[in-house]
Design a protein around this motif. Structure first.
Motif, PDB file in Angstrom:
ATOM      1  N   ILE A  53       0.802  -1.224   0.000  1.00 42.31           N
ATOM      2  CA  ILE A  53       0.000   0.000   0.000  1.00 42.31           C
ATOM      3  C   ILE A  53       0.838   1.279   0.000  1.00 42.31           C
ATOM      4  N   ALA A  54       2.115   1.185   0.272  1.00 43.18           N
ATOM      5  CA  ALA A  54       2.972   2.373   0.367  1.00 43.18           C
ATOM      6  C   ALA A  54       2.935   3.273  -0.869  1.00 43.18           C
ATOM      7  N   PRO A  55       2.952   2.728  -2.090  1.00 39.52           N
ATOM      8  CA  PRO A  55       2.991   3.614  -3.262  1.00 39.52           C
ATOM      9  C   PRO A  55       1.767   4.511  -3.424  1.00 39.52           C
ATOM     10  N   PHE A  56       0.620   4.137  -2.868  1.00 38.71           N
ATOM     11  CA  PHE A  56      -0.587   4.932  -3.088  1.00 38.71           C
ATOM     12  C   PHE A  56      -1.263   5.385  -1.805  1.00 38.71           C
ATOM     13  N   LYS A  57      -0.611   5.250  -0.676  1.00 39.39           N
ATOM     14  CA  LYS A  57      -1.264   5.626   0.580  1.00 39.39           C
ATOM     15  C   LYS A  57      -1.548   7.122   0.650  1.00 39.39           C
ATOM     16  N   ASP A  58      -0.671   7.950   0.102  1.00 35.13           N
ATOM     17  CA  ASP A  58      -0.912   9.395   0.122  1.00 35.13           C
ATOM     18  C   ASP A  58      -2.066   9.789  -0.793  1.00 35.13           C
ATOM     19  N   LYS A  59      -2.217   9.080  -1.917  1.00 38.95           N
ATOM     20  CA  LYS A  59      -3.321   9.378  -2.828  1.00 38.95           C
ATOM     21  C   LYS A  59      -4.661   9.091  -2.158  1.00 38.95           C
ATOM     22  N   VAL A  60      -4.712   8.012  -1.397  1.00 32.61           N
ATOM     23  CA  VAL A  60      -5.946   7.665  -0.689  1.00 32.61           C
ATOM     24  C   VAL A  60      -6.289   8.774   0.311  1.00 32.61           C
ATOM     25  N   PHE A  61      -5.293   9.232   1.048  1.00 27.37           N
ATOM     26  CA  PHE A  61      -5.527  10.298   2.025  1.00 27.37           C
ATOM     27  C   PHE A  61      -5.972  11.586   1.333  1.00 27.37           C
ATOM     28  N   ASN A  85      -6.918  -6.762 -10.236  1.00 22.49           N
ATOM     29  CA  ASN A  85      -5.980  -6.261 -11.249  1.00 22.49           C
ATOM     30  C   ASN A  85      -5.172  -5.088 -10.713  1.00 22.49           C
ATOM     31  N   SER A  86      -5.852  -4.172 -10.022  1.00 14.77           N
ATOM     32  CA  SER A  86      -5.193  -2.990  -9.480  1.00 14.77           C
ATOM     33  C   SER A  86      -5.675  -2.785  -8.046  1.00 14.77           C
ATOM     34  N   ILE A  87      -4.804  -3.037  -7.114  1.00 13.60           N
ATOM     35  CA  ILE A  87      -5.148  -2.841  -5.697  1.00 13.60           C
ATOM     36  C   ILE A  87      -5.314  -1.350  -5.420  1.00 13.60           C
ATOM     37  N   GLU A  88      -4.545  -0.521  -6.122  1.00  7.19           N
ATOM     38  CA  GLU A  88      -4.677   0.927  -5.953  1.00  7.19           C
ATOM     39  C   GLU A  88      -6.074   1.387  -6.362  1.00  7.19           C
ATOM     40  N   ALA A  89      -6.541   0.931  -7.507  1.00 11.79           N
ATOM     41  CA  ALA A  89      -7.884   1.305  -7.963  1.00 11.79           C
ATOM     42  C   ALA A  89      -8.940   0.799  -6.986  1.00 11.79           C
ATOM     43  N   PHE A  90      -8.752  -0.400  -6.461  1.00 14.34           N
ATOM     44  CA  PHE A  90      -9.676  -0.957  -5.487  1.00 14.34           C
ATOM     45  C   PHE A  90      -9.699  -0.091  -4.224  1.00 14.34           C
ATOM     46  N   ALA A  91      -8.506   0.316  -3.757  1.00 17.26           N
ATOM     47  CA  ALA A  91      -8.415   1.162  -2.562  1.00 17.26           C
ATOM     48  C   ALA A  91      -9.045   2.526  -2.807  1.00 17.26           C
ATOM     49  N   MET A  92      -8.851   3.093  -3.997  1.00 20.63           N
ATOM     50  CA  MET A  92      -9.437   4.390  -4.310  1.00 20.63           C
ATOM     51  C   MET A  92     -10.963   4.282  -4.379  1.00 20.63           C
ATOM     52  N   ASP A 124      -9.355   9.293   9.467  1.00 25.03           N
ATOM     53  CA  ASP A 124     -10.243   8.196   9.858  1.00 25.03           C
ATOM     54  C   ASP A 124     -10.656   7.366   8.647  1.00 25.03           C
ATOM     55  N   ALA A 125     -10.998   8.045   7.562  1.00 24.67           N
ATOM     56  CA  ALA A 125     -11.404   7.339   6.346  1.00 24.67           C
ATOM     57  C   ALA A 125     -10.260   6.483   5.810  1.00 24.67           C
ATOM     58  N   THR A 126      -9.061   7.054   5.800  1.00 32.05           N
ATOM     59  CA  THR A 126      -7.891   6.316   5.322  1.00 32.05           C
ATOM     60  C   THR A 126      -7.658   5.088   6.191  1.00 32.05           C
ATOM     61  N   GLN A 127      -7.768   5.269   7.489  1.00 30.78           N
ATOM     62  CA  GLN A 127      -7.590   4.149   8.416  1.00 30.78           C
ATOM     63  C   GLN A 127      -8.630   3.061   8.159  1.00 30.78           C
ATOM     64  N   GLU A 128      -9.872   3.452   7.941  1.00 35.05           N
ATOM     65  CA  GLU A 128     -10.939   2.484   7.657  1.00 35.05           C
ATOM     66  C   GLU A 128     -10.641   1.692   6.378  1.00 35.05           C
ATOM     67  N   VAL A 129     -10.152   2.390   5.367  1.00 30.06           N
ATOM     68  CA  VAL A 129      -9.817   1.715   4.106  1.00 30.06           C
ATOM     69  C   VAL A 129      -8.704   0.704   4.337  1.00 30.06           C
ATOM     70  N   TRP A 130      -7.682   1.087   5.106  1.00 30.14           N
ATOM     71  CA  TRP A 130      -6.568   0.149   5.361  1.00 30.14           C
ATOM     72  C   TRP A 130      -7.061  -1.065   6.150  1.00 30.14           C
ATOM     73  N   VAL A 131      -7.958  -0.842   7.116  1.00 30.98           N
ATOM     74  CA  VAL A 131      -8.494  -1.960   7.897  1.00 30.98           C
ATOM     75  C   VAL A 131      -9.281  -2.903   6.988  1.00 30.98           C
TER      76      VAL A 131
END
Length: 169
Positions: A10-18, A53-60, A33-40
């Motif tokens: 998750i490191a490459p896209f954690k800032d984008k999620v925030f 296919n893309s974990i980044e897209a899924f996280a976004m 809080d939202a970012t934390q919920e997504v990581w959980v």
């Protein structure tokens, strides 16, 4: 997958999620809080992440959905987009004042856009996502995204032109 592997994933896209969460929720605390919920939620699905296919897209997508749920449940229609991450190369004071005024006008105009257009402006023009990634995250057709972005930009451009040419005949 252990915790270290998950963090590296998750490191490459954690800032984008925030940033997306902050853009939608405004409050830094709510965005954290939202970012934390997504990581959980991602951690709870860590055994199935290889299937995406893309974990980044899924996280976004998860972030967008979580934030929109929060907005609907707490304060629907009260979204504010703030754009203040510009660089200052020491222009003159009047140029600084003009820039701040223009940014404030753009912010006001963007706040008046429909929710979908605000989200697309954020993802494409601010976060610099490709159309394919936006389509995957929003479940929209790329053509529909281009049309919505064009309409949003046209609205912003027309409003700015109207604002800056006020009183000029």
């Amino acid at each position: 997958m252990n915790q270290n592997e998950f963090v590296q994933l998750i490191a490459p896209f954690k800032d984008k999620v925030f940033r997306l969460a902050k853009r939608l929720l405004i409050s830094t605390e709510e965005a954290e809080d939202a970012t934390q919920e997504v990581w959980v939620k991602l951690w709870s699905k860590n055994k199935n992440l290889e299937g995406f296919n893309s974990i980044e897209a899924f996280a976004m997508t998860m972030t967008k959905n979580y934030c929109l749920d929060q907005l609907k449940s707490k304060r629907a229609g009260n979204v504010k987009i703030v754009h203040n991450n510009f660089t200052d190369n020491q222009p003159s004071l009047d140029k600084k004042v003009e820039d701040i005024d223009s940014l404030n006008w753009v912010e006001k105009i963007v706040n008046q856009l429909p929710e979908q257009q605000r989200l697309l402006i954020q993802m494409r023009d601010i976060e610099q996502y490709e159309f394919a990634a936006i389509a995957e995250i929003t479940d929209m057709n790329e053509t529909a995204i281009r049309v919505a972005l064009s309409r949003a930009r046209k609205t912003i451009r027309e409003s700015m032109t109207k604002t800056h040419s006020y009183g000029i005949k």
